[in-house]
Scaffold this active site. Structure first.
Site, PDB file in Angstrom:
ATOM      1  N   GLU A  68       0.828  -1.204   0.000  1.00 55.19           N
ATOM      2  CA  GLU A  68       0.000   0.000   0.000  1.00 55.19           C
ATOM      3  C   GLU A  68       0.861   1.252   0.000  1.00 55.19           C
ATOM      4  O   GLU A  68       1.646   1.464   0.930  1.00 55.19           O
ATOM      5  CB  GLU A  68      -0.910   0.026   1.233  1.00 55.19           C
ATOM      6  CG  GLU A  68      -1.780   1.270   1.302  1.00 55.19           C
ATOM      7  CD  GLU A  68      -2.521   1.400   2.614  1.00 55.19           C
ATOM      8  OE1 GLU A  68      -3.546   2.115   2.649  1.00 55.19           O
ATOM      9  OE2 GLU A  68      -2.083   0.792   3.623  1.00 55.19           O
TER      10      GLU A  68
ATOM     11  N   ASP B 259      -5.651   2.761  -1.602  1.00 52.18           N
ATOM     12  CA  ASP B 259      -6.299   3.623  -0.623  1.00 52.18           C
ATOM     13  C   ASP B 259      -6.496   4.992  -1.264  1.00 52.18           C
ATOM     14  O   ASP B 259      -5.530   5.722  -1.510  1.00 52.18           O
ATOM     15  CB  ASP B 259      -5.443   3.714   0.632  1.00 52.18           C
ATOM     16  CG  ASP B 259      -6.151   4.410   1.784  1.00 52.18           C
ATOM     17  OD1 ASP B 259      -6.745   5.477   1.536  1.00 52.18           O
ATOM     18  OD2 ASP B 259      -6.098   3.896   2.915  1.00 52.18           O
TER      19      ASP B 259
ATOM     20  N   GLN C 239      -9.475   1.026   0.028  1.00 52.57           N
ATOM     21  CA  GLN C 239      -9.831   1.679   1.284  1.00 52.57           C
ATOM     22  C   GLN C 239     -10.194   3.138   1.016  1.00 52.57           C
ATOM     23  O   GLN C 239      -9.728   3.734   0.042  1.00 52.57           O
ATOM     24  CB  GLN C 239      -8.679   1.596   2.289  1.00 52.57           C
ATOM     25  CG  GLN C 239      -8.436   0.186   2.796  1.00 52.57           C
ATOM     26  CD  GLN C 239      -7.258   0.096   3.742  1.00 52.57           C
ATOM     27  OE1 GLN C 239      -6.261   0.787   3.578  1.00 52.57           O
ATOM     28  NE2 GLN C 239      -7.365  -0.773   4.733  1.00 52.57           N
TER      29      GLN C 239
ATOM     30  N   GLU D 277     -11.636   2.992   6.432  1.00 51.28           N
ATOM     31  CA  GLU D 277     -10.496   3.231   7.318  1.00 51.28           C
ATOM     32  C   GLU D 277     -10.425   4.726   7.638  1.00 51.28           C
ATOM     33  O   GLU D 277      -9.544   5.440   7.172  1.00 51.28           O
ATOM     34  CB  GLU D 277      -9.198   2.742   6.670  1.00 51.28           C
ATOM     35  CG  GLU D 277      -8.041   2.684   7.651  1.00 51.28           C
ATOM     36  CD  GLU D 277      -6.725   2.303   7.008  1.00 51.28           C
ATOM     37  OE1 GLU D 277      -5.954   1.568   7.651  1.00 51.28           O
ATOM     38  OE2 GLU D 277      -6.456   2.728   5.867  1.00 51.28           O
TER      39      GLU D 277
END
Length: 266
Positions: free
Chosen positions: A146, A181, A207, A243
């Site tokens: 990530e 993300d 996310q 998140e």
């Protein structure tokens, strides 16, 4: 339909960790993720998942000494055996929790890192990821990397989407994917729609959080309804991890999620 997973490291923190599973299920979540399970016995977590009909969709490999500021081991030269040991620990938990995805945090560069230091970290990262991705493949799991923005995590080795794509190609193991993300991507580089399309073949998990404050994804710079609709249109059928840090209580802030079947107590 987009499937939302509750990140229990950030959501439902009004409750003790093991009580967050029931709280998530009560408002309609079917999947959960969190940073780390290792402070608890795997079977205690398994019992909470089973009791509340939840799927464990993601957690991270052990990150080194988190309390001392470490943020992953995967790119750290000289820590290779510790990283390999962390893979084995995570895979044991993944088997017990039936978790299909594991995230290997890259770790931090030294503050004074020059090109030579960067190259050493890069070489360790590739070797470690290849080992971990092959171990995950043998266990029927997917390994994720990530990109994380340097404002929230200064010095993090992996920050851009292109860097992540290049690393996935260099490692060359099919079980390695990108944890995309949108919060981090917006802060680092923006251009979310284009990055989503360019990244799509490598995306293993998604996310979200509001930008810039990392609260609910219903305010700020990012049009999440449009992005999630586009993600679904591309064919994504995986989970989208929530998140974020609630502004004023987890349940009170779930109005944005009603379009995805979350928010009402069941």
């Amino acid at each position: 339909m987009i499937k939302l997973a509750a990140n229990l490291s950030m959501l439902f923190t009004e409750h003790e960790f093991l009580d967050r599973f029931s709280a998530a299920a009560e408002v309609g979540f079917k999947g959960v993720e969190y940073l780390f399970p290792y402070a608890f016995e795997a079977q205690d977590i398994r019992q909470r998942l089973d009791a509340h009909g939840l799927k464990q969709v993601l957690f991270n490999l052990p990150p080194g000494d988190w309390d001392a500021g470490e943020r992953g081991l995967a790119s750290l030269p000289g820590r290779e055996q510790e990283f390999r040991d962390s893979v084995e620990v995570a895979l044991r938990y993944a088997e017990a929790l039936d978790c299909p995805r594991l995230h290997a945090m890259a770790g931090l560069l030294p503050e004074d890192a020059d090109d030579a230091v960067y190259r050493r970290h890069h070489a360790s990262y590739i070797d470690n990821l290849r080992y971990a991705a092959e171990a995950c493949a043998s266990a029927g799991r997917t390994l994720l990397i990530e990109p994380i923005n340097g404002r929230d995590m200064p010095g993090f080795f992996l920050q851009t989407q292109q860097q992540a794509r290049d690393i996935v190609r260099e490692v060359g193991v099919d079980s390695l994917k990108v944890q995309f993300d949108l919060y981090h991507c917006q802060i680092v580089q923006g251009d979310l729609m284009h990055e989503m399309e360019a990244q799509y073949p490598q995306i293993g998990h998604v996310q979200i959080a509001g930008v810039p404050e990392r609260h609910e994804p219903d305010r700020g710079e990012v049009n999440y309804p449009q992005l999630l609709e586009h993600l679904e249109g591309l064919g994504y059928r995986g989970w989208v991890g929530c998140e974020y840090r609630p502004r004023a209580g987890t349940v009170a802030g779930l109005g944005w999620a009603s379009a995805y079947g979350i928010g009402g107590r069941t």
